[in-house]
Scaffold this active site. Structure first.
Site, PDB file in Angstrom:
ATOM      1  N   VAL A   1      72.799  41.395  65.931  1.00 18.71           N
ATOM      2  CA  VAL A   1      73.924  41.819  65.073  1.00 18.71           C
ATOM      3  C   VAL A   1      75.195  42.145  65.857  1.00 18.71           C
ATOM      4  CG1 VAL A   1      72.499  42.657  63.178  1.00 18.71           C
ATOM      5  CG2 VAL A   1      73.114  44.223  65.043  1.00 18.71           C
TER       6      VAL A   1
ATOM      7  N   LYS B   1      70.090  48.686  79.816  1.00 22.47           N
ATOM      8  CA  LYS B   1      69.198  48.060  78.829  1.00 22.47           C
ATOM      9  C   LYS B   1      67.802  48.519  79.237  1.00 22.47           C
ATOM     10  CE  LYS B   1      68.190  44.904  75.576  1.00 22.47           C
ATOM     11  NZ  LYS B   1      68.746  44.745  74.235  1.00 22.47           N
TER      12      LYS B   1
END
Ligand SMILES: Nc1ncnc2c1ncn2[C@@H]1O[C@H](COP(=O)(O)OP(=O)(O)OP(=O)(O)O)[C@@H](O)[C@H]1O
Ligand SMILES: C[C@H](N)[C@H](N)CCCCCC(=O)O
Ligand SMILES: [Mg+2]
Length: 224
Positions: free
Chosen positions: A13, A37
């Site tokens: 997204v 991450k």
């Protein structure tokens, strides 16, 4: 030191694009900014004989601080599937301790950290650990990225409620216009603006070639 956790209404997204835009915006105010991450599923050859995740590579390119990959991506799983499945396939058990240790190392080195989750808020990292547990363990304010497409209002409101129910502050949300063919985008935006209960930090236009540097981000005052 400022730090935030970036989650999304789904996978794909615009979390990485938004995290990179946040890093560029933070770099205007802080010398050493770094992306993290913590758990990445999906690895490709890094061109130097090793393996890297594409989100990690993008975050590194948007960071001003270079760190050991063990600190900005402590868990790298080869398969691009849900992390709990990727971990099972790789015979790895994802646990909080090494991730918190890596984050602690980044805290010692950086002035600002942007932590990108994986997929959405309730994505499993192991049979008994989810992304939301990681955000709570890190105790970070959350930024929710809403990928604008039909269905996103429901996903956005459910996720915002879940974040608030976890006790973490929803510091803001970012709209990423991922569907150039979406009908009534402005009416969708108007509803979200009114009901998210948090400030809109950025409204990212659909871009044929997404470039985080062109995104205008309104950082919360206390992050500047
Ligand atoms: N505003 C936009 N305009 C055009 N393309 C976009 C936009 N936002 C995101 N994309 C594209 O959509 C895809 C998914 O975006 P991104 O990689 O940022 O998602 P993600 O939420 O980080 O996914 P993951 O859960 O895999 O980390 C990418 O190809 C990205 O370039
Ligand atoms: C591989 C992908 N790019 C993401 N990193 C992981 C997305 C997990 C989604 C799991 C789910 O919600 O069904
Ligand atoms: Mg991503």
């Amino acid at each position: 030191m400022m730090s935030c956790f970036v989650t999304g209404t789904d996978t794909g997204v615009g979390k990485t694009l938004s995290s990179c835009a946040l890093l560029h915006a933070l770099a205007e105010y802080h010398a050493r900014v770094v992306g993290m991450k913590p758990v990445a599923s999906g690895a490709e050859a890094d061109g130097q004989g090793g393996w890297a995740n594409e989100d990690s590579l993008a975050l590194r390119a948007a960071s001003t601080l270079r760190v050991d990959p063990a600190w900005d991506n402590p868990v790298l799983l080869p398969d691009p599937v849900s992390p709990h499945i990727a971990a099972q396939r790789a015979n790895v058990r994802v646990t909080l301790a090494p991730i918190l240790a890596a984050y602690g190392e980044l805290r010692r080195q950086a002035d600002a950290i942007v932590v990108e989750g994986a997929g959405g808020w309730q994505v499993p990292l192991s049979p008994d650990l989810r992304i939301s547990d990681l955000a709570m363990a890190l105790q970070l304010p959350v930024v929710l990225v809403v990928g604008l497409r039909l269905g996103c209002i429901n996903h956005a409101l459910l996720t915002a409620d879940a974040i608030r129910a976890s006790g973490l502050p929803l510091a803001g949300w970012i709209a990423s216009r991922i569907d150039p063919g979406m009908r009534e985008p402005e009416a969708n935006m108007a509803y979200l603006r009114q009901h998210m209960g948090a400030p809109l930090l950025a409204d990212i236009a659909w871009q044929a070639r997404p470039d985080a540097r062109t995104v205008s981000v309104q950082l919360p005052r206390e992050w500047q």
